[in-house]
Design a protein around this motif. Structure first.
Motif, PDB file in Angstrom:
ATOM      1  N   LEU A 147       0.808  -1.332  -0.031  1.00  0.00           N
ATOM      2  CA  LEU A 147      -0.069   0.109  -0.097  1.00  0.00           C
ATOM      3  C   LEU A 147       0.812   1.269   0.086  1.00  0.00           C
ATOM      4  O   LEU A 147       0.522   2.072  -0.576  1.00  0.00           O
ATOM      5  CB  LEU A 147      -0.890   0.163   1.391  1.00  0.00           C
ATOM      6  N   ARG A 148       1.986   1.268   0.863  1.00  0.00           N
ATOM      7  CA  ARG A 148       2.861   2.223   0.787  1.00  0.00           C
ATOM      8  C   ARG A 148       3.264   2.650  -0.431  1.00  0.00           C
ATOM      9  O   ARG A 148       3.499   3.789  -0.991  1.00  0.00           O
ATOM     10  CB  ARG A 148       3.959   2.218   1.848  1.00  0.00           C
ATOM     11  N   TRP A 149       4.328   1.748  -1.001  1.00  0.00           N
ATOM     12  CA  TRP A 149       4.655   1.825  -2.241  1.00  0.00           C
ATOM     13  C   TRP A 149       3.774   2.015  -3.521  1.00  0.00           C
ATOM     14  O   TRP A 149       4.366   2.846  -4.488  1.00  0.00           O
ATOM     15  CB  TRP A 149       5.494   0.695  -2.683  1.00  0.00           C
ATOM     16  N   ARG A 150       2.592   1.694  -3.558  1.00  0.00           N
ATOM     17  CA  ARG A 150       1.737   2.120  -4.598  1.00  0.00           C
ATOM     18  C   ARG A 150       1.247   3.505  -4.445  1.00  0.00           C
ATOM     19  O   ARG A 150       1.026   4.260  -5.508  1.00  0.00           O
ATOM     20  CB  ARG A 150       0.495   1.075  -4.376  1.00  0.00           C
ATOM     21  N   GLU A 151       1.135   3.854  -3.108  1.00  0.00           N
ATOM     22  CA  GLU A 151       0.793   5.135  -2.853  1.00  0.00           C
ATOM     23  C   GLU A 151       1.644   6.403  -3.191  1.00  0.00           C
ATOM     24  O   GLU A 151       1.599   7.274  -3.756  1.00  0.00           O
ATOM     25  CB  GLU A 151       0.287   5.310  -1.319  1.00  0.00           C
ATOM     26  N   LEU A 152       3.122   5.691  -3.123  1.00  0.00           N
ATOM     27  CA  LEU A 152       4.019   6.866  -3.306  1.00  0.00           C
ATOM     28  C   LEU A 152       4.860   6.681  -4.558  1.00  0.00           C
ATOM     29  O   LEU A 152       5.566   7.634  -5.009  1.00  0.00           O
ATOM     30  CB  LEU A 152       5.182   6.720  -2.119  1.00  0.00           C
ATOM     31  N   TYR A 153       4.399   5.524  -5.366  1.00  0.00           N
ATOM     32  CA  TYR A 153       5.173   5.173  -6.200  1.00  0.00           C
ATOM     33  C   TYR A 153       5.688   6.506  -7.543  1.00  0.00           C
ATOM     34  O   TYR A 153       6.379   6.926  -7.853  1.00  0.00           O
ATOM     35  CB  TYR A 153       4.935   4.188  -7.212  1.00  0.00           C
ATOM     36  N   PRO A 154       4.533   7.293  -7.696  1.00  0.00           N
ATOM     37  CA  PRO A 154       4.556   8.317  -8.632  1.00  0.00           C
ATOM     38  C   PRO A 154       5.554   9.440  -8.622  1.00  0.00           C
ATOM     39  O   PRO A 154       6.057  10.244  -9.362  1.00  0.00           O
ATOM     40  CB  PRO A 154       3.070   8.921  -8.801  1.00  0.00           C
ATOM     41  N   TYR A 155       5.721   9.569  -7.122  1.00  0.00           N
ATOM     42  CA  TYR A 155       6.721  10.740  -6.739  1.00  0.00           C
ATOM     43  C   TYR A 155       7.716  10.315  -6.112  1.00  0.00           C
ATOM     44  O   TYR A 155       8.780  11.223  -5.586  1.00  0.00           O
ATOM     45  CB  TYR A 155       5.980  11.439  -5.655  1.00  0.00           C
ATOM     46  N   VAL A 156       8.229   8.858  -5.936  1.00  0.00           N
ATOM     47  CA  VAL A 156       9.481   8.576  -5.175  1.00  0.00           C
ATOM     48  C   VAL A 156      10.634   8.209  -6.103  1.00  0.00           C
ATOM     49  O   VAL A 156      10.290   7.340  -7.145  1.00  0.00           O
ATOM     50  CB  VAL A 156       9.248   7.471  -4.086  1.00  0.00           C
ATOM     51  N   THR A 157      11.676   8.754  -5.977  1.00  0.00           N
ATOM     52  CA  THR A 157      12.905   8.577  -6.898  1.00  0.00           C
ATOM     53  C   THR A 157      13.488   6.969  -6.416  1.00  0.00           C
ATOM     54  O   THR A 157      13.615   6.187  -7.268  1.00  0.00           O
ATOM     55  CB  THR A 157      13.920   9.495  -6.801  1.00  0.00           C
ATOM     56  N   LYS A 158      13.797   6.814  -5.193  1.00  0.00           N
ATOM     57  CA  LYS A 158      14.203   5.558  -4.820  1.00  0.00           C
ATOM     58  C   LYS A 158      13.583   5.287  -3.481  1.00  0.00           C
ATOM     59  O   LYS A 158      13.370   6.061  -2.571  1.00  0.00           O
ATOM     60  CB  LYS A 158      15.778   5.555  -4.503  1.00  0.00           C
TER      61      LYS A 158
END
Length: 363
Positions: free
Chosen positions: A101-112
């Motif tokens: 849930l965390r990584w799906r939520e943040l994927y568009p904006y996180v570089t790494k």
């Protein structure tokens, strides 16, 4: 004769006093280790403990159709000429569902995405490399993942382990992993536990605006067991850093500034009862398991569906008003509004986190 009788009498009194002292000492030890004694001390906390200084809350503005320029201005910041890179760093134990849930939520904006796991819990128990063996589940983010493995020689079961020292060592290794991640001064570093999930619009705001504080805590809505049991807004340990060589991965208070309503903290939000036991015995507060029956699956299941504390503990508050107001079960909520988008889009897969989904499977 009288002298001998007096000596005998004094010896009897001495030994009786010693026996009473031993009995009183053992009684105090038993009382101090009894869960109800902890509840007494928790209830009296407003009398013996001092609250930390209050935070300075920064109002958080957001609407789906609002322009980012307007949102930056509302916060007293300005629109950046280019987005800053974002690095999201977490220590990982066994929270696979929340990690997705965390990584799906943040994927568009996180570089790494920086993730560190070990083969041992904070309490010295051997554990599988849960992320490494389930990495295929996160193939959607593979090109962004920086994975760190902390190998530890698991000590014998009779050796005492200080879980806070082990946790501190993990955070130290995480700092090294962050430095090797390609992060640069001025990038945005998100520091939090896996179950402290910043909202995507919060991270987007912080990556697109200039004038931010160098360190900023992120206030999160607290939930217990699932999003059906909202507790309060008192989660504050997640932080956002404008990275510099002084930035550190810590889970303690680092500033008085906090951005309001910036995400979700879902504590003990597991799919399986076995995962509850893993956390209860493996994290830094494992000493709260005072009785073997605390780890019984049927008891844990009752606590989950009742919104009750796993350890029968009272709320940790600094005033009697707040403490009394939070005593008893966490009230249920039927709302599934303003939750992570991927959760709602995949409600059937994650129904255990939504209203009406309190039943858990054993494994």
């Amino acid at each position: 004769m009288d002298a001998r009788r007096n000596v005998t009498k004094r010896g009897f009194i001495r030994y009786t006093f010693l026996l009473l002292l031993i009995l009183v000492t053992l009684s105090f030890i038993a009382i101090f280790n009894h869960p109800q004694f902890q509840n007494i001390t928790s209830f009296l906390r407003p009398l013996w403990d001092t609250p930390p200084p209050p935070f300075q809350y920064i109002p958080h503005y957001y609407a789906e159709n609002a322009s980012i320029n307007n949102l930056c201005n509302l916060h007293g910041w300005t629109l950046s000429s280019e987005p800053r890179n974002v690095f999201d760093a977490i220590l990982f134990s066994n929270e696979l569902d929340l990690l997705e849930l965390r990584w799906r939520e943040l994927y568009p904006y996180v570089t790494k995405f920086i993730i560190l796991e070990s083969n041992m819990t904070f309490t010295g128990i051997p554990k599988p490399l849960t992320f490494a063996s389930n990495r295929h589940r996160f193939a959607f983010a593979e090109e962004k993942i920086i994975y760190g493995f902390l190998p530890v020689d698991v000590p014998p079961s009779d050796v005492h382990i200080d879980p806070f020292l082990i946790e501190s060592h993990h955070r130290s290794i995480m700092n090294e992993l962050i430095r090797r991640s390609g992060i640069s001064d001025g990038d945005l570093l998100i520091v939090s536990d896996t179950d402290e999930i910043p909202s995507s619009h919060t991270v987007n705001l912080l990556r697109l605006c200039d004038g931010l504080p160098s360190v900023l805590h992120l206030e999160m809505r607290n939930y217990l067991y699932s999003f059906e049991f909202p507790v309060d807004y008192n989660s504050w340990r997640a932080t956002a850093h404008i990275y510099s060589r002084w930035s550190r991965y810590r889970h303690s208070r680092q500033t008085d500034l906090i951005l309001s309503d910036a995400g979700w903290h879902c504590s003990f939000c597991f799919r399986h009862l076995s995962e509850f036991v893993t956390k209860m015995t493996g994290y830094s507060h494992a000493d709260r398991v005072k009785r073997k029956e605390y780890l019984d699956y049927s008891r844990i299941q009752r606590k989950i569906c009742g919104g009750d504390d796993l350890y029968d503990m009272l709320p940790e508050e600094f005033s009697f008003k707040k403490l009394i107001g939070k005593m008893g079960p966490v009230p249920r909520s039927s709302s599934a509004v303003h939750l992570p988008g991927y959760l709602i889009e995949n409600a059937e897969q994650f129904k255990f986190l939504l209203p009406g989904g309190c039943q858990r499977s054993p494994e």
